[in-house]
Design a protein around this motif. Structure first.
Motif, PDB file in Angstrom:
ATOM      1  N   ALA A  66       0.806  -1.205   0.000  1.00 27.45           N
ATOM      2  CA  ALA A  66       0.000   0.000   0.000  1.00 27.45           C
ATOM      3  C   ALA A  66       0.849   1.270   0.000  1.00 27.45           C
ATOM      4  O   ALA A  66       0.347   2.350  -0.235  1.00 27.45           O
ATOM      5  CB  ALA A  66      -0.927   0.014   1.220  1.00 27.45           C
ATOM      6  N   ARG A  67       2.153   1.152   0.296  1.00 32.86           N
ATOM      7  CA  ARG A  67       2.992   2.330   0.303  1.00 32.86           C
ATOM      8  C   ARG A  67       3.278   2.794  -1.115  1.00 32.86           C
ATOM      9  O   ARG A  67       3.061   2.086  -2.081  1.00 32.86           O
ATOM     10  CB  ARG A  67       4.316   2.026   1.013  1.00 32.86           C
ATOM     11  CG  ARG A  67       4.186   1.747   2.488  1.00 32.86           C
ATOM     12  CD  ARG A  67       5.475   1.140   3.025  1.00 32.86           C
ATOM     13  NE  ARG A  67       5.705  -0.171   2.446  1.00 32.86           N
ATOM     14  CZ  ARG A  67       6.882  -0.794   2.466  1.00 32.86           C
ATOM     15  NH1 ARG A  67       7.923  -0.200   2.988  1.00 32.86           N
ATOM     16  NH2 ARG A  67       7.002  -1.998   1.957  1.00 32.86           N
ATOM     17  N   THR A  68       3.806   4.024  -1.250  1.00 37.92           N
ATOM     18  CA  THR A  68       4.179   4.483  -2.574  1.00 37.92           C
ATOM     19  C   THR A  68       5.265   3.573  -3.121  1.00 37.92           C
ATOM     20  O   THR A  68       6.069   3.009  -2.375  1.00 37.92           O
ATOM     21  CB  THR A  68       4.700   5.928  -2.528  1.00 37.92           C
ATOM     22  OG1 THR A  68       5.910   5.961  -1.759  1.00 37.92           O
ATOM     23  CG2 THR A  68       3.671   6.859  -1.924  1.00 37.92           C
ATOM     24  N   LEU A  69       5.323   3.440  -4.437  1.00 38.84           N
ATOM     25  CA  LEU A  69       6.291   2.543  -5.053  1.00 38.84           C
ATOM     26  C   LEU A  69       7.715   2.936  -4.705  1.00 38.84           C
ATOM     27  O   LEU A  69       8.562   2.068  -4.464  1.00 38.84           O
ATOM     28  CB  LEU A  69       6.094   2.557  -6.570  1.00 38.84           C
ATOM     29  CG  LEU A  69       4.818   1.884  -7.086  1.00 38.84           C
ATOM     30  CD1 LEU A  69       4.736   2.021  -8.599  1.00 38.84           C
ATOM     31  CD2 LEU A  69       4.769   0.426  -6.683  1.00 38.84           C
ATOM     32  N   ALA A  70       8.002   4.244  -4.685  1.00 40.74           N
ATOM     33  CA  ALA A  70       9.370   4.678  -4.404  1.00 40.74           C
ATOM     34  C   ALA A  70       9.799   4.261  -3.003  1.00 40.74           C
ATOM     35  O   ALA A  70      10.926   3.792  -2.795  1.00 40.74           O
ATOM     36  CB  ALA A  70       9.491   6.191  -4.572  1.00 40.74           C
ATOM     37  N   VAL A  71       8.911   4.402  -2.020  1.00 42.96           N
ATOM     38  CA  VAL A  71       9.244   4.022  -0.649  1.00 42.96           C
ATOM     39  C   VAL A  71       9.388   2.512  -0.534  1.00 42.96           C
ATOM     40  O   VAL A  71      10.308   2.000   0.121  1.00 42.96           O
ATOM     41  CB  VAL A  71       8.179   4.547   0.330  1.00 42.96           C
ATOM     42  CG1 VAL A  71       8.405   3.993   1.728  1.00 42.96           C
ATOM     43  CG2 VAL A  71       8.199   6.074   0.363  1.00 42.96           C
TER      44      VAL A  71
ATOM     45  N   ARG B 149      13.107  -2.204  -0.204  1.00 42.38           N
ATOM     46  CA  ARG B 149      13.506  -3.495  -0.781  1.00 42.38           C
ATOM     47  C   ARG B 149      14.975  -3.483  -1.213  1.00 42.38           C
ATOM     48  O   ARG B 149      15.684  -4.482  -1.047  1.00 42.38           O
ATOM     49  CB  ARG B 149      12.601  -3.827  -1.974  1.00 42.38           C
ATOM     50  CG  ARG B 149      11.149  -4.082  -1.592  1.00 42.38           C
ATOM     51  CD  ARG B 149      10.941  -5.460  -0.972  1.00 42.38           C
ATOM     52  NE  ARG B 149      11.085  -6.493  -1.957  1.00 42.38           N
ATOM     53  CZ  ARG B 149      10.097  -6.908  -2.755  1.00 42.38           C
ATOM     54  NH1 ARG B 149       8.897  -6.355  -2.678  1.00 42.38           N
ATOM     55  NH2 ARG B 149      10.295  -7.863  -3.632  1.00 42.38           N
ATOM     56  N   MET B 150      15.430  -2.355  -1.751  1.00 44.26           N
ATOM     57  CA  MET B 150      16.830  -2.279  -2.162  1.00 44.26           C
ATOM     58  C   MET B 150      17.759  -2.228  -0.956  1.00 44.26           C
ATOM     59  O   MET B 150      18.866  -2.770  -0.993  1.00 44.26           O
ATOM     60  CB  MET B 150      17.055  -1.082  -3.084  1.00 44.26           C
ATOM     61  CG  MET B 150      16.507  -1.314  -4.487  1.00 44.26           C
ATOM     62  SD  MET B 150      17.090  -0.118  -5.702  1.00 44.26           S
ATOM     63  CE  MET B 150      16.263   1.347  -5.120  1.00 44.26           C
TER      64      MET B 150
ATOM     65  N   GLU C 137      13.571   7.675  -8.347  1.00 43.61           N
ATOM     66  CA  GLU C 137      13.084   8.336  -7.133  1.00 43.61           C
ATOM     67  C   GLU C 137      13.505   7.550  -5.897  1.00 43.61           C
ATOM     68  O   GLU C 137      13.930   8.125  -4.889  1.00 43.61           O
ATOM     69  CB  GLU C 137      11.567   8.472  -7.186  1.00 43.61           C
ATOM     70  CG  GLU C 137      10.990   9.283  -6.040  1.00 43.61           C
ATOM     71  CD  GLU C 137       9.492   9.493  -6.161  1.00 43.61           C
ATOM     72  OE1 GLU C 137       8.901   9.991  -5.195  1.00 43.61           O
ATOM     73  OE2 GLU C 137       8.923   9.149  -7.224  1.00 43.61           O
ATOM     74  N   ALA C 138      13.407   6.217  -5.971  1.00 41.01           N
ATOM     75  CA  ALA C 138      13.818   5.373  -4.846  1.00 41.01           C
ATOM     76  C   ALA C 138      15.328   5.472  -4.616  1.00 41.01           C
ATOM     77  O   ALA C 138      15.781   5.508  -3.462  1.00 41.01           O
ATOM     78  CB  ALA C 138      13.420   3.928  -5.121  1.00 41.01           C
ATOM     79  N   LEU C 139      16.102   5.530  -5.696  1.00 42.44           N
ATOM     80  CA  LEU C 139      17.551   5.659  -5.556  1.00 42.44           C
ATOM     81  C   LEU C 139      17.928   6.990  -4.907  1.00 42.44           C
ATOM     82  O   LEU C 139      18.868   7.064  -4.116  1.00 42.44           O
ATOM     83  CB  LEU C 139      18.221   5.521  -6.925  1.00 42.44           C
ATOM     84  CG  LEU C 139      18.188   4.108  -7.535  1.00 42.44           C
ATOM     85  CD1 LEU C 139      18.622   4.143  -8.997  1.00 42.44           C
ATOM     86  CD2 LEU C 139      19.073   3.151  -6.732  1.00 42.44           C
ATOM     87  N   LYS C 140      17.159   8.032  -5.225  1.00 40.04           N
ATOM     88  CA  LYS C 140      17.400   9.327  -4.577  1.00 40.04           C
ATOM     89  C   LYS C 140      17.142   9.237  -3.077  1.00 40.04           C
ATOM     90  O   LYS C 140      17.872   9.829  -2.277  1.00 40.04           O
ATOM     91  CB  LYS C 140      16.510  10.399  -5.206  1.00 40.04           C
ATOM     92  CG  LYS C 140      16.947  10.862  -6.586  1.00 40.04           C
ATOM     93  CD  LYS C 140      16.014  11.937  -7.124  1.00 40.04           C
ATOM     94  CE  LYS C 140      16.424  12.368  -8.532  1.00 40.04           C
ATOM     95  NZ  LYS C 140      15.483  13.377  -9.086  1.00 40.04           N
ATOM     96  N   LEU C 141      16.107   8.473  -2.697  1.00 36.78           N
ATOM     97  CA  LEU C 141      15.817   8.287  -1.276  1.00 36.78           C
ATOM     98  C   LEU C 141      16.960   7.547  -0.584  1.00 36.78           C
ATOM     99  O   LEU C 141      17.350   7.903   0.537  1.00 36.78           O
ATOM    100  CB  LEU C 141      14.503   7.524  -1.101  1.00 36.78           C
ATOM    101  CG  LEU C 141      13.229   8.244  -1.543  1.00 36.78           C
ATOM    102  CD1 LEU C 141      12.028   7.320  -1.381  1.00 36.78           C
ATOM    103  CD2 LEU C 141      13.018   9.529  -0.754  1.00 36.78           C
TER     104      LEU C 141
END
Length: 243
Positions: A8-13, A18-19, A53-57
């Motif tokens: 249910a979370r945003t894909l980026a989060v 997961r990474m 976006e996830a990599l930026k996080l």
């Protein structure tokens, strides 16, 4: 193996988490190079914009670093595993789920009103602009866990208040209206619930609370929510890494 995301979370989060798990489970060490964007998009069946976006996080969290022309590399910070870091930005609904609570959101009150000077300042509202004031209680097996008070600029959620479903995630509701919160500025304090709230809502056994007061901003830096969220101290802990 492909690892499609179902959450249910945003894909980026989701993907950031997961990474981070991938780095630990596959034994990547500081200095090791992260798989390429093509490999990661194939592995997680995700679009390249969401991946970036996830990599930026991950970079903001200090888990990876970027060397232009060479790639992304695991940093020493990846060895520091913090359970539920307080810096994670997510909805209260998602946060409760991560603690293992299946909460029910009870709407205590909903109103449109003129904000007081502090709320007006936090939300950068002009004189005459109004806010939606949302008061809710989260319960797990009828036990009150979280009391929250949210203020949203009225202009962001058009329509009649009673036509809107308020029992779900407020962040998801704002995302639906194209005002998705992306980050927040927050402060934390150990407090007790204000007596007026205790008396009005029969919360005498709530006990000490961890109060997170925050203003949430969308991707353009515009404030979209100001919130005061009281977490029942006996049921929540937050961690952080010291660097």
């Amino acid at each position: 193996m492909d690892e499609p995301l179902r959450d249910a979370r945003t894909l980026a989060v989701q993907l950031r988490d997961r990474m981070a798990d991938l780095i630990r489970t596959e034994g990547l060490k500081p200095g090791d190079r992260l798989p390429t964007e093509s490999q990661l998009t194939q592995r997680f069946r995700i679009s390249r914009p969401a991946l970036r976006e996830a990599l930026k996080l991950l970079e903001q969290d200090g888990i990876i670093s970027v060397t232009h022309g060479l790639g992304r590399f695991v940093t020493a910070n990846s060895a520091v595993q913090v359970d539920r870091p307080i810096t994670v930005f997510e909805s209260v609904t998602d946060m409760s789920r991560h603690y293992g609570y299946n909460t029910v959101n009870k709407v205590l009150s909903i109103a449109e009103e003129t904000p007081d000077p502090l709320i007006q300042q936090r939300l950068r509202l002009a004189d005459g602009e109004r806010v939606i004031r949302l008061e809710r209680l989260r319960l797990h097996n009828d036990l009150p866990l979280i009391y929250s008070l949210d203020y949203v600029p009225r202009s962001l959620l058009p329509g009649r208040l009673f036509d809107i479903e308020w029992s779900g995630s407020l962040l998801a509701l704002l995302e639906k209206h194209r005002h998705q919160p992306r980050m927040s500025a927050a402060s934390v304090a150990a407090v007790t619930l204000p007596e007026e709230i205790v008396q009005r809502n029969d919360l005498r056994d709530f006990g000490p609370a961890l109060l997170i007061t925050e203003t949430c901003f969308d991707g353009t830096g515009a404030p979209v929510v100001h919130a005061a969220v009281y977490h029942r101290g006996s049921h929540f802990t937050f961690s952080f890494a010291r660097k």
